[in-house]
Design an enzyme around this catalytic site. Structure first.
Site, short mmCIF file in Angstrom:
data_model
loop_
_atom_site.label_atom_id
_atom_site.label_comp_id
_atom_site.label_asym_id
_atom_site.label_seq_id
_atom_site.Cartn_x
_atom_site.Cartn_y
_atom_site.Cartn_z
N HIS A 98 0.81 -1.21 0.00
CA HIS A 98 0.00 0.00 0.00
C HIS A 98 0.85 1.27 0.00
O HIS A 98 0.40 2.34 0.39
CB HIS A 98 -1.00 -0.02 1.16
CG HIS A 98 -2.23 -0.80 0.79
ND1 HIS A 98 -2.14 -2.09 0.35
CD2 HIS A 98 -3.54 -0.48 0.74
CE1 HIS A 98 -3.36 -2.54 0.06
NE2 HIS A 98 -4.23 -1.57 0.30
N ASP A 167 -6.19 4.63 10.08
CA ASP A 167 -7.60 4.74 9.68
C ASP A 167 -8.05 3.49 8.93
O ASP A 167 -9.22 3.13 8.96
CB ASP A 167 -7.79 5.92 8.72
CG ASP A 167 -7.62 7.24 9.42
OD1 ASP A 167 -7.70 7.27 10.66
OD2 ASP A 167 -7.41 8.24 8.72
N GLU A 282 -10.29 13.65 14.63
CA GLU A 282 -9.74 13.87 13.28
C GLU A 282 -10.49 15.01 12.62
O GLU A 282 -11.29 15.69 13.27
CB GLU A 282 -9.84 12.59 12.42
CG GLU A 282 -8.78 11.56 12.73
CD GLU A 282 -8.49 10.61 11.57
OE1 GLU A 282 -8.98 10.86 10.45
OE2 GLU A 282 -7.77 9.62 11.80
#
Ligand code: FAD
Length: 538
Positions: A98, A167, A282
């Site tokens: 990723h 997240d 956030e």
């Protein structure tokens, strides 16, 4: 007898080594593979293709082979073979691939598929607690190739969970610990790298070493946030806490960035559990859409829908700032207490009156929220496109200026993906670790998570423009998930003192520079002159 291909390969290797000997510096060679790993290394085209790409989808670099290790001993054999060989070969661990800019790639080298250590039958997640402890003195030993979602599901079976997350949970433990691992819990519990007790690491000489703050401590601190430069993490011991069961999840809408960031900074100042406060803070920036609840808009795919969130009439020019907060609790907690605490906290904030949404979800659903967005994008064919992402840590004193220059100026409403902006506390980061953050006590994590269905180079150029604008204004940002290609940029990123430490650790743990070359910090092959002015530690 040799086949023509083998004969050609051997001739090339011999020629390359002759050149190396003649000119006096290392020349990259065509790799040979260790005989005793022939079962585990493949060069089949599907495996090579898979290892040649990543989530960023902007660079493709082929390795010569892919190692599917059955244990850390296989990784150690591979690295030790190349460490001793006259022919240096790149070796990169690949977690879940990723990365954005080819950080896990190994041109013409060997990619180590960390996921193969942990297939469905071979999970390595082991929870332990000191006798009599109830979550406060528990930890989990996790394989470096395990995904965080696997860690979550395994630990919550024991009523326990790690304290801090990313997240998105379909990332590997080794991959995020090589960066930092940041999410809305980090203001209070630190990034993931601040919650590690011990690791097993295969270094660039092929040695398997256990490290912790008390044992091989320079390796321990070096590897955490170390971009894979000193070794491959095969096991990490991570602190646990009693897992909350539920989360009161809130979203509040603003149209004024100053109010929004002031409120965020207030909430992250409540770091002690006994102060109350939220467990998660956030924020997202949404341009020209209908408020903070628009999930129909591709730019907004990470915002989970809130059923009762009020609609807000806005012009295309409106910029919304959506503060997200979470309060953890147990099923047995009196709901009145949760209501009261949330009411107390929200009464101190300055969101647009009435522009507040709230829902109660299970802890697992809360942590796994981004996966829902992923499934949606996948179904629309929008997950596997180029992702010219940029994440920066911005000093709090310059965030308003950054906002004006970048969000109002350079991006000029052309966002093409979620934009995140939320503050963190520097004192939750251990400066002995390799991760680099600004010097101010409060800094913002700002991420432009853009997808490019058309011209990704346009967004990459815009990212460079943002960096130039920060430079010109002397806004001392630090790139998270950094990608530089020139030594001078890396030196600047680390600063003089940290660069010297990086060199010392490199010389000690990966002196041939074969690990994680996809980060492009050091040239490959590594000239030994690079260590000339560094003190090699014992
Ligand atoms: P890879 O991309 O496979 O590898 C990354 C680097 O680490 C490479 O250099 C590789 O060689 C090295 N590496 C991999 N495994 C090991 C190992 N075991 N030991 C040593 N080195 C290793 N980051 C956050 O902090 N917070 C977030 O909320 C967040 N959300 C994200 C959401 C998405 C959809 C994506 C794509 C990325 C997100 N990231 C986030 C960034 C992410 O943490 C990094 O990209 C991370 O590197 C990805 O992990 P990976 O397992 O895919 O690593």
């Amino acid at each position: 007898m040799y086949s023509p291909t083998t004969f050609f390969t051997i001739t090339l290797i011999v020629a390359a080594n002759l050149i190396a000997a003649t000119v006096g510096f290392p020349v990259p060679c065509l790799p040979s593979f260790p005989d005793d790993l022939s079962e585990q290394i493949t060069s089949n085209s599907t495996a090579l293709y898979h290892a040649s790409i990543d989530f960023g989808n902007m660079t493709q670099v082929y390795p010569a082979g892919v190692l599917r290790p059955a244990s850390d001993v296989d990784i150690a054999k591979l690295i030790s073979y190349y460490y001793q060989s006259s022919c240096p070969v790149r070796v990169s661990a690949r977690g879940h691939g990723h990365s954005i800019h080819g950080q896990a790639q190994a041109a013409n080298g060997v990619v180590v598929e960390m996921r193969s250590l942990h297939d469905s039958k071979n999970s390595s997640i082991f929870v332990s607690c000191r006798d009599g402890s109830h979550g406060s003195d528990c930890y989990v030993d996790v394989g470096g190739g395990q995904l965080w979602i696997e860690v979550l599901l395994a630990t919550t079976k024991h009523g326990l969970a790690p304290r801090t997350w990313t997240d998105y949970l379909y990332l590997t433990v080794g991959g995020t610990l090589s960066n930092a691992g940041v999410s809305g819990q980090a203001f209070r519990r630190g990034p993931q790298i601040s919650n590690v007790l011990e690791m097993d690491v295969v270094n660039g000489k092929g040695e398997i070493l256990t490290c912790s703050p008390n044992q091989n401590s320079d390796l321990f601190y070096g590897v955490l946030g170390g971009l894979g430069q000193f070794g491959i993490i095969t096991r990490a011991r991570i602190t646990l806490e009693k897992a909350p069961e539920m989360v009161r999840w809130l979203r509040m809408g603003y149209t004024n960035f100053t109010e929004f960031s002031k409120d965020q900074e207030y909430l992250i100042s409540l770091t002690r559990e006994e102060d109350g406060g939220f467990d998660y803070v956030e924020g997202a920036i949404v341009m020209g859409a209908n408020g903070c609840n628009s999930n129909s808009n591709g730019n907004n795919w990470r915002l989970s829908p809130f059923k009762d969130f009020p609609q807000f009439e806005a012009t295309e020019d409106t910029i919304f700032y959506c503060l997200e907060a979470g309060k953890y609790y147990m099923n047995s907690t009196d709901q009145n207490l949760v209501d009261e605490e949330v009411k107390r906290l929200t009464s101190e904030l300055h969101y647009i009156p009435g522009m507040l949404g709230s829902k109660d979800v299970t802890y697992i659903d809360f942590l796994d929220r981004v996966h829902q967005g992923e499934l949606k994008l996948r179904s629309q064919g929008l997950w596997i496109v180029p992702h010219p992402w940029l994440c920066l840590f911005v000093p709090s004193s310059r965030i308003l200026e950054f906002h004006d220059v970048v969000f109002k100026g350079i991006l000029s409403r052309n966002t093409s993906g979620p934009l995140l902006s939320y503050p963190l506390n520097r004192n939750k980061w251990d400066q002995r670790m390799s991760a680099v953050v600004p010097t101010e006590e409060v800094f913002y994590s700002v991420c432009l998570l853009r997808s490019a269905v058309d011209d990704w180079e346009f967004y990459e150029e815009q990212n460079r423009q943002i960096l130039r604008a920060c430079d010109e204004r002397k806004i001392e940002v630090k790139m998270y998930l950094p990608h530089y290609t020139e030594e001078r940029e890396w030196k600047r990123h680390y600063g003089e003192e940290r660069w010297a430490i990086l060199l010392e650790r490199k010389a000690k743990y990966d002196p041939r520079g074969i690990l994680a070359t996809g980060q492009k910090i050091f040239p490959f092959p590594l000239p030994s002159s690079i260590f000339q002015n560094s003190t090699v530690l014992n």
